[in-house]
Write an enzyme that holds these catalytic residues in place. Sequence first.
Site, mmCIF file in Angstrom:
data_model
loop_
_atom_site.group_PDB
_atom_site.id
_atom_site.type_symbol
_atom_site.label_atom_id
_atom_site.label_comp_id
_atom_site.label_asym_id
_atom_site.label_seq_id
_atom_site.Cartn_x
_atom_site.Cartn_y
_atom_site.Cartn_z
ATOM 1 N N LYS A 264 0.845 -1.194 0.000
ATOM 2 C CA LYS A 264 0.000 0.000 0.000
ATOM 3 C C LYS A 264 0.880 1.244 0.000
ATOM 4 O O LYS A 264 1.987 1.206 0.542
ATOM 5 C CB LYS A 264 -0.858 0.033 1.272
ATOM 6 N N GLU A 336 -6.086 -9.619 0.908
ATOM 7 C CA GLU A 336 -5.719 -10.708 1.825
ATOM 8 C C GLU A 336 -6.855 -11.103 2.758
ATOM 9 O O GLU A 336 -6.884 -12.220 3.264
ATOM 10 C CB GLU A 336 -4.491 -10.299 2.653
ATOM 11 N N ARG A 338 -9.981 -11.741 2.180
ATOM 12 C CA ARG A 338 -10.763 -12.862 1.649
ATOM 13 C C ARG A 338 -9.967 -14.161 1.739
ATOM 14 O O ARG A 338 -10.543 -15.240 1.823
ATOM 15 C CB ARG A 338 -11.209 -12.547 0.218
HETATM 16 N N1 BES Z 1 -7.987 -3.841 4.625
HETATM 17 C C1 BES Z 1 -8.202 -3.448 3.291
HETATM 18 C C2 BES Z 1 -9.528 -2.750 3.067
HETATM 19 C C3 BES Z 1 -9.702 -1.402 3.712
HETATM 20 C C4 BES Z 1 -9.386 -0.241 3.020
HETATM 21 C C5 BES Z 1 -10.244 -1.286 4.972
HETATM 22 C C6 BES Z 1 -9.577 0.991 3.615
HETATM 23 C C7 BES Z 1 -10.448 -0.051 5.549
HETATM 24 C C8 BES Z 1 -10.110 1.092 4.872
HETATM 25 C C9 BES Z 1 -8.188 -4.681 2.389
HETATM 26 O O1 BES Z 1 -7.345 -5.706 2.779
HETATM 27 C C10 BES Z 1 -7.691 -4.227 1.049
HETATM 28 O O2 BES Z 1 -6.574 -3.825 0.968
HETATM 29 N N2 BES Z 1 -8.562 -4.335 0.046
HETATM 30 C C11 BES Z 1 -8.213 -3.951 -1.274
HETATM 31 C C12 BES Z 1 -8.824 -4.977 -2.210
HETATM 32 C C13 BES Z 1 -8.360 -4.861 -3.632
HETATM 33 C C14 BES Z 1 -6.878 -5.146 -3.738
HETATM 34 C C15 BES Z 1 -9.155 -5.818 -4.475
HETATM 35 C C16 BES Z 1 -8.781 -2.569 -1.546
HETATM 36 O O3 BES Z 1 -9.846 -2.242 -1.018
HETATM 37 O O4 BES Z 1 -8.129 -1.810 -2.240
HETATM 38 ZN ZN ZN Z 2 -6.991 -5.843 4.756
HETATM 39 MN MN MN Z 3 -5.385 -5.469 2.092
#
Ligand code: BES
Ligand code: ZN
Ligand code: MN
Length: 484
Positions: A264, A336, A338
Amino acid sequence: MIQLKAAPWSAVRDSDLPLGIFAYEDAGVAGASVVKPAARRALWEHAKAEGFKGGPGDAVSLHGSDGARQRRWVLVGLGKRKDASPETIRRAAASMGQFARKRFKRLAALLPGDAQAAAEGLILSSYRFEEYKKPDPDAQLAEVQVVVEAPAQRARVESAVNRAALYAEAVAFARDLVNRGPSDKRPESLGKAAKDMSGGTVTVQVIGREEAEKLGMGSYLSVARGSSVPPCFVHLTYRPKGAKRKIGLVGKGITFDSGGLSLKPPQSMEEMKMDMAGAALVLAVFKVLERLKIKAEVQGFCAFTYNMPGPDATKPGDVVRAMNGKTIEILNTDAEGRLVLADALVYASRQNLDALLDFATLTGAALVALGSNVTAAMTNDKALLGRYGAAAKRAGEDVWELPLVKEYKDRIKSAVADLRNISKVRVEAGTIIGGLFLQEFVDGRPWVHFDIAGPAWANGDGPYCPEGGTGALVRATLEYLGGL
Ligand code: BES
Ligand code: ZN
Ligand code: MN
């Protein structure tokens, strides 16, 4: 947090405690039948003269008579009468708590309508996360006496206050876990915290890396590979005598989500200690199940691990095998949640439960779709979600259903494995794709997926929740379980 206790009017009347009371902007002082109508009207006029309008959150402190003697009052606004709901009462009571906390040590309060909602607002208004700093020196309010206006109401008020205190304790527990720094909540130490809850009707099984390997949790373990700190899977069971229904609660427990090799950007990582809010909810619920005398059997499943880009981290293109034999091509290590939930759901679906509810900060897309106040829910059993939704409404928490669009299933088919962990069509329907992926692991059992990515975290202070972890859906889940 503030302690609440029920107290008869006769005792409060003769005390010199400041007395909290509520008012509608279009109907004056609410309830408070123990205060004579003329005294209520006089208070309302006095407050208006001080600039008080009775709007939501307005508060004023003044001297006035209760009909017999002079005392200090705290008036708090409820807004318009037609907008009244348990949630407006919860918020108004929280405003009273906020207003009183810097001014008084003790307070008595004449609560309007839903005493439980009001009590929750009062208690939670005083929640602060103080593990890393000195307690707020200005915070004085320690106790609120909830006035029982007539002896016949005593049992009802007492049980409302008790329930509110347990709900608030659970919410605070979840908030504390979420707010704690990511290095201070290692999977194994959360496993130990869970283990400490065993006793009485609760048993806890902690599953480490080796046992998870034996169970075939290849999807879950693939997330843990990038961290030098081992994962920890927790299975809790609450089994009261004579239980008729069995409910499973499954929580995403990513103790920090760096994204893994699909790293990220720094700003998106700032809040990723909150990525275990789903599992925090599960532990928080277990903290109070027995004392709430919940009748249903409840099993909890928390899949704890860091998601880190260490030397042996899962690489995009890797294929892993989940506990039900399905293979997954991992194309983005930041999807991750899922992956850990896949194995947690398979494990839970083998415990012969009547319903599975999973709670996960799964997708940023849920925040885009519904913002930070509303949880996205997806289900294969609308009646189950309907029942949960009604409970959530009573708890003042918003849940909105998104459809599990069958036509989108093709988007998670992989050329080399059964599934891919991200959609072939980028940008679109990210939250639904997460739900469709999870559905592959519930073995057709009644199930609801709650994506709490928005509500699990507050970006600013609210009336009964400061910035940070919120304890989202803890009260809703307790309310749902309490109705079984
Ligand atoms: N933990 C994050 C989702 C999240 C984002 C929670 C912002 C709270 C605030 C999750 O693991 C994630 O990174 N999801 C990705 C999924 C994508 C790669 C398909 C996302 O939301 O970008
Ligand atoms: Zn996450
Ligand atoms: Mn994530």
